[in-house]
Write an enzyme that holds these catalytic residues in place. Structure first.
Site, PDB file in Angstrom:
ATOM      1  CG  HIS A  33      -2.440  -0.623   1.185  1.00 12.82           C
ATOM      2  ND1 HIS A  33      -3.495  -1.185   0.851  1.00 12.82           N
ATOM      3  CD2 HIS A  33      -1.745  -2.514   1.778  1.00 12.82           C
ATOM      4  CE1 HIS A  33      -3.588  -1.955   1.295  1.00 12.82           C
ATOM      5  NE2 HIS A  33      -3.282  -2.730   1.223  1.00 12.82           N
ATOM      6  CB  ALA A  80      18.334 -18.540   5.924  1.00 15.22           C
TER       7      ALA A  80
END
Length: 164
Positions: free
Chosen positions: A90, A132
């Protein structure tokens, strides 16, 4: 709504080895998936009609594939466990908080390691590795090992050429 019901039932509870069944279900809802691609039964795909997977690509356990826009996963690319590919966000500066979507492209032979997050509009170059737990906010170059929050290139990945 139909996809949510299918995903929560016959997709989710399909045996781990039944990739052909999950590919079929995803294709029924508009996904473009190669016959050799693999999607784990615990992976969550929001809008399958925006998903494109190349041959021998895979999506790992408990990954969230938030396809409000297109996600392209290249040939031999591996999206690891608990990875989030997010194409929507957004605009926090607009009072109406409008939805913004941008596609994600994951190149040939990439490896997105466990728990990484890839944000909207990112392109990951061929044979790149995302470490990771990394948060990928910008494009990553090909043949590079990248990690961190924000994710950044660390060193070159010296590897063979593409499989013919």
């Amino acid at each position: 709504a139909a996809w949510k019901i299918v995903q929560a039932t016959i997709y989710r509870f399909s045996p781990a080895k039944l990739n052909c069944w999950r590919r079929f279900l995803l294709r029924c809802f508009g996904a473009s998936i190669a016959a050799t691609a693999a999607v784990r039964n615990t992976a969550r795909v929001e809008c399958p009609w925006n998903l494109v997977m190349g041959p021998h690509s895979s999506i790992g356990e408990y990954s969230w594939i938030y396809t409000l826009d297109k996600i392209f996963i290249g040939e031999y690319a591996c999206v690891g466990q608990y990875v989030k590919l997010l194409t929507g966000s957004h605009d926090p500066c607009d009072p109406s908080f409008p939805l913004i979507t941008r596609p994600i492209t994951i190149g040939y032979g990439c490896w997105i390691a466990v728990g990484a997050i890839v944000l909207p509009g990112v392109q990951i170059g061929d044979l790149a590795v995302v470490g990771a737990g990394s948060v990928v906010t910008k494009d990553l170059p090909e043949r590079t090992i990248c990690a961190g929050n924000p994710c950044r290139p660390l060193k070159k990945r010296h590897l063979w050429e593409k499989v013919a």
